[in-house]
Design a protein around this motif. Structure first.
Motif, PDB file in Angstrom:
ATOM      1  N   ASN A  31      22.081  29.280  25.246  1.00  0.00           N
ATOM      2  CA  ASN A  31      22.236  29.790  26.394  1.00  0.00           C
ATOM      3  C   ASN A  31      23.245  29.081  27.335  1.00  0.00           C
ATOM      4  OD1 ASN A  31      19.319  31.522  26.647  1.00  0.00           O
ATOM      5  ND2 ASN A  31      18.903  29.639  25.508  1.00  0.00           N
ATOM      6  N   ASN A  32      24.538  29.145  26.576  1.00  0.00           N
ATOM      7  CA  ASN A  32      25.624  28.181  27.126  1.00  0.00           C
ATOM      8  C   ASN A  32      26.274  28.952  27.823  1.00  0.00           C
ATOM      9  OD1 ASN A  32      27.496  26.437  27.420  1.00  0.00           O
ATOM     10  ND2 ASN A  32      27.991  25.824  25.425  1.00  0.00           N
ATOM     11  N   PHE A  59      19.124  20.764  22.174  1.00  0.00           N
ATOM     12  CA  PHE A  59      20.392  21.222  22.276  1.00  0.00           C
ATOM     13  C   PHE A  59      20.572  22.540  21.571  1.00  0.00           C
ATOM     14  CE2 PHE A  59      23.136  17.196  22.158  1.00  0.00           C
ATOM     15  CZ  PHE A  59      22.520  16.648  23.193  1.00  0.00           C
ATOM     16  N   LYS A  60      19.831  22.967  20.616  1.00  0.00           N
ATOM     17  CA  LYS A  60      19.903  24.583  20.158  1.00  0.00           C
ATOM     18  C   LYS A  60      19.572  25.339  21.237  1.00  0.00           C
ATOM     19  CE  LYS A  60      18.761  23.700  15.126  1.00  0.00           C
ATOM     20  NZ  LYS A  60      17.907  23.730  14.088  1.00  0.00           N
ATOM     21  N   PRO A  95      32.815  27.516  27.575  1.00  0.00           N
ATOM     22  CA  PRO A  95      31.518  27.107  27.576  1.00  0.00           C
ATOM     23  C   PRO A  95      31.326  26.200  28.494  1.00  0.00           C
ATOM     24  CG  PRO A  95      32.167  27.607  25.279  1.00  0.00           C
ATOM     25  CD  PRO A  95      33.337  27.583  26.110  1.00  0.00           C
ATOM     26  N   LYS A  96      30.207  26.003  29.080  1.00  0.00           N
ATOM     27  CA  LYS A  96      29.878  25.069  30.148  1.00  0.00           C
ATOM     28  C   LYS A  96      29.526  23.641  29.340  1.00  0.00           C
ATOM     29  CE  LYS A  96      26.916  23.592  34.168  1.00  0.00           C
ATOM     30  NZ  LYS A  96      27.999  23.191  35.009  1.00  0.00           N
ATOM     31  N   PHE A  97      28.718  23.820  28.190  1.00  0.00           N
ATOM     32  CA  PHE A  97      28.450  22.955  27.462  1.00  0.00           C
ATOM     33  C   PHE A  97      29.056  22.434  25.949  1.00  0.00           C
ATOM     34  CE2 PHE A  97      24.286  24.655  29.341  1.00  0.00           C
ATOM     35  CZ  PHE A  97      24.359  23.528  30.414  1.00  0.00           C
ATOM     36  N   GLU A  98      29.294  21.299  25.704  1.00  0.00           N
ATOM     37  CA  GLU A  98      30.012  20.855  24.320  1.00  0.00           C
ATOM     38  C   GLU A  98      28.942  19.826  23.770  1.00  0.00           C
ATOM     39  OE1 GLU A  98      33.529  18.341  22.874  1.00  0.00           O
ATOM     40  OE2 GLU A  98      33.939  19.682  24.490  1.00  0.00           O
TER      41      GLU A  98
END
Length: 185
Positions: free
Chosen positions: A84-85, A78-79, A92-95
């Motif tokens: 690299n989001n 996750f980090k 951002p692509k990821f949450e």
């Protein structure tokens, strides 16, 4: 046949490509998809190579991904994803969520978690979860939405392997399980 029967793929790469194809046929770049954990099992060394390979697959998927940590997802992954989001469509692509999140739709609350949660009898609250694979929790308020859920039997039309469930499909599963419980109880 692969080691992860009953999935009929000759390799992990074939399975990944099938999931990517089916996902992108269903999900537009503007959609938001909730992934309820166990994002990937990919153990290579160095760990950064594994993390990069997971990122490479996730970047091929349409939409914004809300990632809920599963028991096979480590904090280091996750980090790495957070560091690299990519910005996608202005955000951002990821949450990320460690335990879960709540989504309110049509006077109903969906608790989206990796593990099934036993909440007791609470009207208008449904727990959408993964984790248990080919099993269903014996409570009408719990819906397994994992890739290999048996609760897909509540759908009139089965989605392709790896395609996320739409809200309409989730609601059809909720209604089907409710009706099934009404018949049996």
């Amino acid at each position: 046949m692969s080691d992860f029967a009953p999935r009929p793929f000759s390799s992990v790469e074939e399975m990944n490509q099938t999931i990517i194809d089916h996902w992108n046929e269903k999900v537009s770049p503007e959609d938001t998809v909730y992934h309820l954990g166990d994002i990937a099992l990919y153990f290579v060394r160095p760990e950064r190579a594994s993390q990069q390979a997971v990122l490479d697959v996730l970047n091929q998927l349409n939409g914004h991904l809300v990632l809920i940590k599963g028991n096979h997802d480590n904090r280091a992954l996750f980090k790495f994803l957070a560091a690299n989001n990519p910005i996608f469509g202005g955000r951002p692509k990821f949450e990320f969520h460690d335990v879960g999140t709540i989504v309110k739709v049509n006077h109903r609350q969906y608790y989206l978690t990796h593990y099934p949660m036993m909440m007791g009898i609470v009207k208008q609250i449904i727990n959408l979860h993964g984790h248990i694979h080919h099993y269903a929790v014996g409570a009408k308020e719990n819906i397994n939405v994992g890739v290999d859920t048996p609760e897909i039997d509540y759908l009139k039309e089965k989605p392709a392997f790896g395609a996320p469930f739409s809200l309409a499909e989730v609601e059809e599963m909720v209604q089907g399980k409710f009706e099934d419980f009404q018949k049996r109880h």
